[in-house]
Design an enzyme around this catalytic site. Sequence first.
Site, short mmCIF file in Angstrom:
data_model
loop_
_atom_site.label_atom_id
_atom_site.label_comp_id
_atom_site.label_asym_id
_atom_site.label_seq_id
_atom_site.Cartn_x
_atom_site.Cartn_y
_atom_site.Cartn_z
NE ARG A 37 -1.60 100.93 62.60
CZ ARG A 37 -1.39 100.26 63.72
NH1 ARG A 37 -1.64 98.97 63.76
NH2 ARG A 37 -0.92 100.87 64.80
CB SER A 65 1.21 96.32 70.85
OG SER A 65 2.59 96.13 70.63
NE ARG A 77 -4.51 91.54 60.24
CZ ARG A 77 -3.45 92.02 60.86
NH1 ARG A 77 -3.16 93.30 60.78
NH2 ARG A 77 -2.66 91.22 61.56
#
Length: 429
Positions: free
Chosen positions: A261, A351, A276
């Site tokens: 990502r 998630s 991140r």
Amino acid sequence: MIDIKDLIENPEKYRASQRARQAEESAVDSLIAAAQTRSAAITRFETLRAEQKSFGKKVAQAAGEEKQQLLAEVKELSNQVKAAEAESAQAEEQLRGLQGAFPNLIHEGVPAGGEDDFVVLREEGAVRDFAAEGFAPKDHLELAESFAALDMERGAKVSGSRFYFLKGIGARLELAMMQMGMDQAIEAGFTPMITPTLVRPETMAGTGFDVEHDDEIYRLERDDLYLVGTSEVAIAGYHSDEILDLAQGPERIAGWSTCYRREAGSHGRDTRGILRVHQFNKLEMFVFCTEEESAAEHAKLLAWEEQMLQKMELPYRVVDIAAGDLGLSAARKYDCEAWVPSQQTYRELTSTSDCTTFQARRLNIRERTLKDDGRKGPTTPLATLNGTLATTRWLVAILENHQQADGTVRVPAALRPYLGGLEVIEPST
């Protein structure tokens, strides 16, 4: 994509869904208008084509001057048929474009609003009071570097910012965590799978990602392939254009893959360490089931995620994500956020999303139904769901929550068998 027939018959529930998402309600009316335009174009094309066929019979039976006149009319009619066919194709393309950009219908009870409007359903586990224990907690990067478990400097040297090397106990911790998660998944009936990390654009778009405008996605232009940000993409495409037999129950897959990502919008404290990063490993649960089973499967996915967090002995909370933060595909999403002591806040670790029939419609995945007498019935779109079982980011919460005053980190009991019985991680000499 959404069921256009249901939208036409029940437009108000889709308008309500758009309001909750803070999206344009007018998109519903645009879809209805496009569907009507397509229907009219198809009717005109089919009417003209039928007329063309009947003219063919008249021409075959005619002779002389009458035949010449009919041939001239046939030529004109042929031009009209071609124009109507082009108009029909254009109307179909316009409808598909609008339908493909329209988000999934949310479930009843999903919180309305944007990113900050989530609802905390519950908090689990006790948050440690480090002040009462007599020391200030270190952040995960300081701890990992003291164990020679993480090398951000050389990661940046080799690949650029927000890349890293996990090494020594850092590499062992991730492998142990991922293997523990895979064992749990297998015990729950999942088929283990190591998935491709490059996919075609139709697979990425079919899963619900916007390949044209999503700045988080890496694209290899020369090959027209995309690096996945989750194995969900590859697994969803695994059964594209197929008809599944779900008579024996849902098909559950646990996909282990490296993920990529850009994290284009992240900044500040989120870029320190491995919270991140551009590349990480993830174990993802994925389910193909009937639409009627999706809500129950969603509850199971959340329970399996919580089971893993409890094995890691992490304090966490479960949040119901607001409609405007669901993304295109999800009808409902639950996040589990672990407490991060150095930031004094909860951060997402897992998630799980119920995508109902949205992805299956885009990827043309259907299930075979059975009639009351046991004979094969018509096919219908099935439901897809996904949920995180472990990622590299979990190391942040594990190191910080289990650190001790002497600089060591206690290994959660459930993880110790995967580390040869190791109970405590000590600073490197």
